[in-house]
Design a protein around this motif. Structure first.
Motif, PDB file in Angstrom:
ATOM      1  N   VAL A 156       0.821  -1.211   0.000  1.00 49.13           N
ATOM      2  CA  VAL A 156       0.000   0.000   0.000  1.00 49.13           C
ATOM      3  C   VAL A 156       0.858   1.265   0.000  1.00 49.13           C
ATOM      4  O   VAL A 156       0.450   2.310  -0.518  1.00 49.13           O
ATOM      5  CB  VAL A 156      -0.952  -0.006   1.219  1.00 49.13           C
ATOM      6  N   ILE A 157       2.065   1.166   0.559  1.00 47.71           N
ATOM      7  CA  ILE A 157       2.933   2.351   0.628  1.00 47.71           C
ATOM      8  C   ILE A 157       3.275   2.849  -0.776  1.00 47.71           C
ATOM      9  O   ILE A 157       3.434   4.060  -0.994  1.00 47.71           O
ATOM     10  CB  ILE A 157       4.222   2.041   1.415  1.00 47.71           C
ATOM     11  N   TRP A 158       3.376   1.938  -1.754  1.00 45.78           N
ATOM     12  CA  TRP A 158       3.597   2.395  -3.139  1.00 45.78           C
ATOM     13  C   TRP A 158       2.465   3.320  -3.576  1.00 45.78           C
ATOM     14  O   TRP A 158       2.700   4.316  -4.265  1.00 45.78           O
ATOM     15  CB  TRP A 158       3.690   1.210  -4.092  1.00 45.78           C
ATOM     16  N   SER A 159       1.229   3.006  -3.179  1.00 39.53           N
ATOM     17  CA  SER A 159       0.095   3.867  -3.537  1.00 39.53           C
ATOM     18  C   SER A 159       0.213   5.235  -2.875  1.00 39.53           C
ATOM     19  O   SER A 159      -0.107   6.259  -3.494  1.00 39.53           O
ATOM     20  CB  SER A 159      -1.224   3.203  -3.129  1.00 39.53           C
ATOM     21  N   CYS A 160       0.682   5.253  -1.632  1.00 43.90           N
ATOM     22  CA  CYS A 160       0.881   6.537  -0.947  1.00 43.90           C
ATOM     23  C   CYS A 160       1.963   7.358  -1.655  1.00 43.90           C
ATOM     24  O   CYS A 160       1.820   8.579  -1.820  1.00 43.90           O
ATOM     25  CB  CYS A 160       1.266   6.301   0.516  1.00 43.90           C
ATOM     26  N   LEU A 161       3.035   6.699  -2.069  1.00 44.32           N
ATOM     27  CA  LEU A 161       4.114   7.402  -2.768  1.00 44.32           C
ATOM     28  C   LEU A 161       3.652   7.916  -4.130  1.00 44.32           C
ATOM     29  O   LEU A 161       4.141   8.942  -4.611  1.00 44.32           O
ATOM     30  CB  LEU A 161       5.310   6.472  -2.941  1.00 44.32           C
ATOM     31  N   LYS A 162       2.703   7.218  -4.735  1.00 44.76           N
ATOM     32  CA  LYS A 162       2.183   7.629  -6.033  1.00 44.76           C
ATOM     33  C   LYS A 162       1.167   8.762  -5.912  1.00 44.76           C
ATOM     34  O   LYS A 162       1.231   9.746  -6.663  1.00 44.76           O
ATOM     35  CB  LYS A 162       1.531   6.416  -6.724  1.00 44.76           C
ATOM     36  N   TYR A 163       0.236   8.646  -4.966  1.00 46.65           N
ATOM     37  CA  TYR A 163      -0.921   9.549  -4.954  1.00 46.65           C
ATOM     38  C   TYR A 163      -0.889  10.654  -3.905  1.00 46.65           C
ATOM     39  O   TYR A 163      -1.547  11.677  -4.084  1.00 46.65           O
ATOM     40  CB  TYR A 163      -2.205   8.730  -4.803  1.00 46.65           C
ATOM     41  N   ILE A 164      -0.147  10.461  -2.810  1.00 48.98           N
ATOM     42  CA  ILE A 164      -0.095  11.534  -1.800  1.00 48.98           C
ATOM     43  C   ILE A 164       1.346  11.829  -1.371  1.00 48.98           C
ATOM     44  O   ILE A 164       1.620  12.018  -0.187  1.00 48.98           O
ATOM     45  CB  ILE A 164      -0.971  11.196  -0.574  1.00 48.98           C
ATOM     46  N   ALA A 169       6.306  12.667   5.151  1.00 45.80           N
ATOM     47  CA  ALA A 169       7.593  13.073   5.707  1.00 45.80           C
ATOM     48  C   ALA A 169       8.635  11.986   5.478  1.00 45.80           C
ATOM     49  O   ALA A 169       9.841  12.241   5.515  1.00 45.80           O
ATOM     50  CB  ALA A 169       7.452  13.355   7.203  1.00 45.80           C
ATOM     51  N   GLY A 170       8.166  10.783   5.233  1.00 48.06           N
ATOM     52  CA  GLY A 170       9.027   9.634   4.976  1.00 48.06           C
ATOM     53  C   GLY A 170       8.163   8.393   4.865  1.00 48.06           C
ATOM     54  O   GLY A 170       6.973   8.418   5.208  1.00 48.06           O
ATOM     55  N   ALA A 171       8.752   7.299   4.375  1.00 48.10           N
ATOM     56  CA  ALA A 171       7.974   6.077   4.168  1.00 48.10           C
ATOM     57  C   ALA A 171       8.864   4.849   4.338  1.00 48.10           C
ATOM     58  O   ALA A 171      10.052   4.884   4.003  1.00 48.10           O
ATOM     59  CB  ALA A 171       7.339   6.076   2.775  1.00 48.10           C
ATOM     60  N   GLY A 300      13.411  13.982   3.129  1.00 46.43           N
ATOM     61  CA  GLY A 300      12.745  12.782   3.613  1.00 46.43           C
ATOM     62  C   GLY A 300      13.367  11.582   2.941  1.00 46.43           C
ATOM     63  O   GLY A 300      14.233  11.733   2.066  1.00 46.43           O
ATOM     64  N   SER A 301      12.964  10.393   3.347  1.00 44.82           N
ATOM     65  CA  SER A 301      13.546   9.195   2.744  1.00 44.82           C
ATOM     66  C   SER A 301      12.507   8.093   2.634  1.00 44.82           C
ATOM     67  O   SER A 301      11.497   8.079   3.337  1.00 44.82           O
ATOM     68  CB  SER A 301      14.739   8.690   3.572  1.00 44.82           C
ATOM     69  N   VAL A 302      12.791   7.158   1.707  1.00 45.97           N
ATOM     70  CA  VAL A 302      11.966   5.964   1.527  1.00 45.97           C
ATOM     71  C   VAL A 302      12.866   4.765   1.784  1.00 45.97           C
ATOM     72  O   VAL A 302      13.898   4.602   1.141  1.00 45.97           O
ATOM     73  CB  VAL A 302      11.364   5.891   0.112  1.00 45.97           C
ATOM     74  N   GLN A 303      12.462   3.942   2.749  1.00 48.85           N
ATOM     75  CA  GLN A 303      13.245   2.780   3.138  1.00 48.85           C
ATOM     76  C   GLN A 303      12.484   1.515   2.744  1.00 48.85           C
ATOM     77  O   GLN A 303      11.271   1.418   2.948  1.00 48.85           O
ATOM     78  CB  GLN A 303      13.459   2.774   4.657  1.00 48.85           C
ATOM     79  N   LEU A 304      13.194   0.542   2.173  1.00 48.67           N
ATOM     80  CA  LEU A 304      12.602  -0.751   1.845  1.00 48.67           C
ATOM     81  C   LEU A 304      13.428  -1.833   2.537  1.00 48.67           C
ATOM     82  O   LEU A 304      14.634  -1.940   2.306  1.00 48.67           O
ATOM     83  CB  LEU A 304      12.564  -0.972   0.335  1.00 48.67           C
TER      84      LEU A 304
END
Length: 359
Positions: A156-164, A169-171, A300-304
């Motif tokens: 679902v986080i991909w959807s947040c990164l795409k749409y909002i 602040a980070g994901a 901000g950053s995106v961590q996987l």
């Protein structure tokens, strides 16, 4: 003199009646039952705080960490397949001292149709991102907040990164689910990873993608084995995962164990886990590898995060995605499985990486 009716005519009528009856039976078996209404006399009770959305649906949540008004970091946590708001690593595995030091507030939500959140009959890949945004606004989390998701919640986080992306602040994506039909995944890798899945899961993914109207029937019929995670097939539980589960479950009393098993799906399996399959492995309107960097100014950053012994989500595909999406910070933890965030010390490492500038 009465007319005689030929045997072929009678046989044709009988066959027609049988055919129509079989069609009616088949139609009924593919239709899921209506969800059990929350708060109704015969339905599940509502015990958690809930936010009412504009369309009248409610999102249930649980708070943990430091008080919201004094928090330095406000996180919305999104649970995985067959789980709920109650079972998240910030409450069960994170160091309370670290949570306090970093000033972390967590609102863990039930996704639509799970636990005590109302089902969303119009649920899509996109819709939950906007549910999260509206939820954050009504809970007064401010203009920017963090999102953390595990397994199908990580997807679902991909959807947040795409749409909002403008609200983040980070994901963090933890062991996020992968759709084998994302177009940018090379067929040689997807075919190899797909072939390594249990046959029953290959069929479950195929049905969810190509014939989503059959997902309910496929996972409730008794002729063929259904999706393995529904019944906890041991073949998809790696040795590190067994250790984590043994530790988590040994700390629960019988009532807690029963709650873990039944509460997430108490409104019905179709509204929760079957919809997860249809959306997670259905037809997406974007490919994660086409998303633009939400933090071009490094604010901000995106961590996987992935475990190298994950038997549920193919680590080979996760590595490929991380290689293509250069702005994702990829962390692969040796000797861990799908239950990565519950392994000793991992959720603390995730928090430190995500919030390294807040100390």
């Amino acid at each position: 003199m009465s007319k005689s009716i030929s045997s072929p005519a009678i046989l044709s009528k009988i066959l027609l009646v049988i055919f129509v009856g079989l069609l009616a039976w088949a139609y009924e078996t593919t239709r899921p039952p209506p969800p059990r209404s929350l708060g109704s006399p015969d339905g599940p009770a509502i015990a958690s705080p809930r936010i009412k959305l504009r369309d009248g649906r409610h999102i249930a949540y649980e708070e943990s960490g430091v008080p919201k008004d004094t928090a330095k970091a406000k996180i919305i946590y999104i649970h995985g397949f067959g789980s709920s708001k109650y079972y998240h690593p910030f409450a069960t595995a994170a160091s309370p001292a670290l949570v306090k030091e970093l000033g972390v507030y967590v609102a863990s939500i039930d996704r639509p149709g799970y636990g005590e959140s109302d089902p969303d009959p119009k649920r899509t890949v996109k819709s939950l991102a906007f549910d999260i945004e509206e939820f954050a606004d009504q809970l007064n989390l401010g203009p920017n907040f963090y999102v953390v998701g595990f397994s199908m919640g990580g997807q679902v986080i991909w959807s947040c990164l795409k749409y909002i992306p403008h609200r983040l602040a980070g994901a963090v994506l933890i062991s996020p689910g992968i759709n084998y039909w994302w177009p940018n995944l090379p067929s040689n890798l997807t075919n190899e990873a797909y072939s390594r899945q249990l046959k029953q899961d290959q069929w479950s993914y195929w049905v969810a993608h190509h014939l989503p109207w059959l997902t309910y029937w496929w996972n409730t019929q008794t002729w063929f084995p259904c999706f393995s995670l529904i019944h906890g097939h041991p073949a998809v539980i790696s040795p590190p995962d067994r250790e984590v589960y043994a530790k988590l479950f040994s700390a629960m009393n019988p009532h807690q164990l029963e709650t873990v098993r039944t509460q997430p799906k108490q409104q019905g399996e179709f509204e929760s886990i079957h919809c997860d399959l249809n959306i997670g492995f259905g037809k997406w309107d974007f490919d994660p590898m086409d998303i633009k960097n939400p933090f071009p100014n490094n604010d901000g950053s995106v961590q996987l995060w992935m475990g190298d012994e994950d038997l549920i989500v193919p680590v080979t595909l996760q590595r490929y995605i991380a290689e293509q999406v250069k702005w994702v910070n990829y962390h692969e933890v040796t000797g861990t499985g799908h239950t990565l965030p519950y392994a000793d010390g991992v959720i603390d490492d995730i928090l430190k990486r995500l919030l390294k500038d807040l100390k």
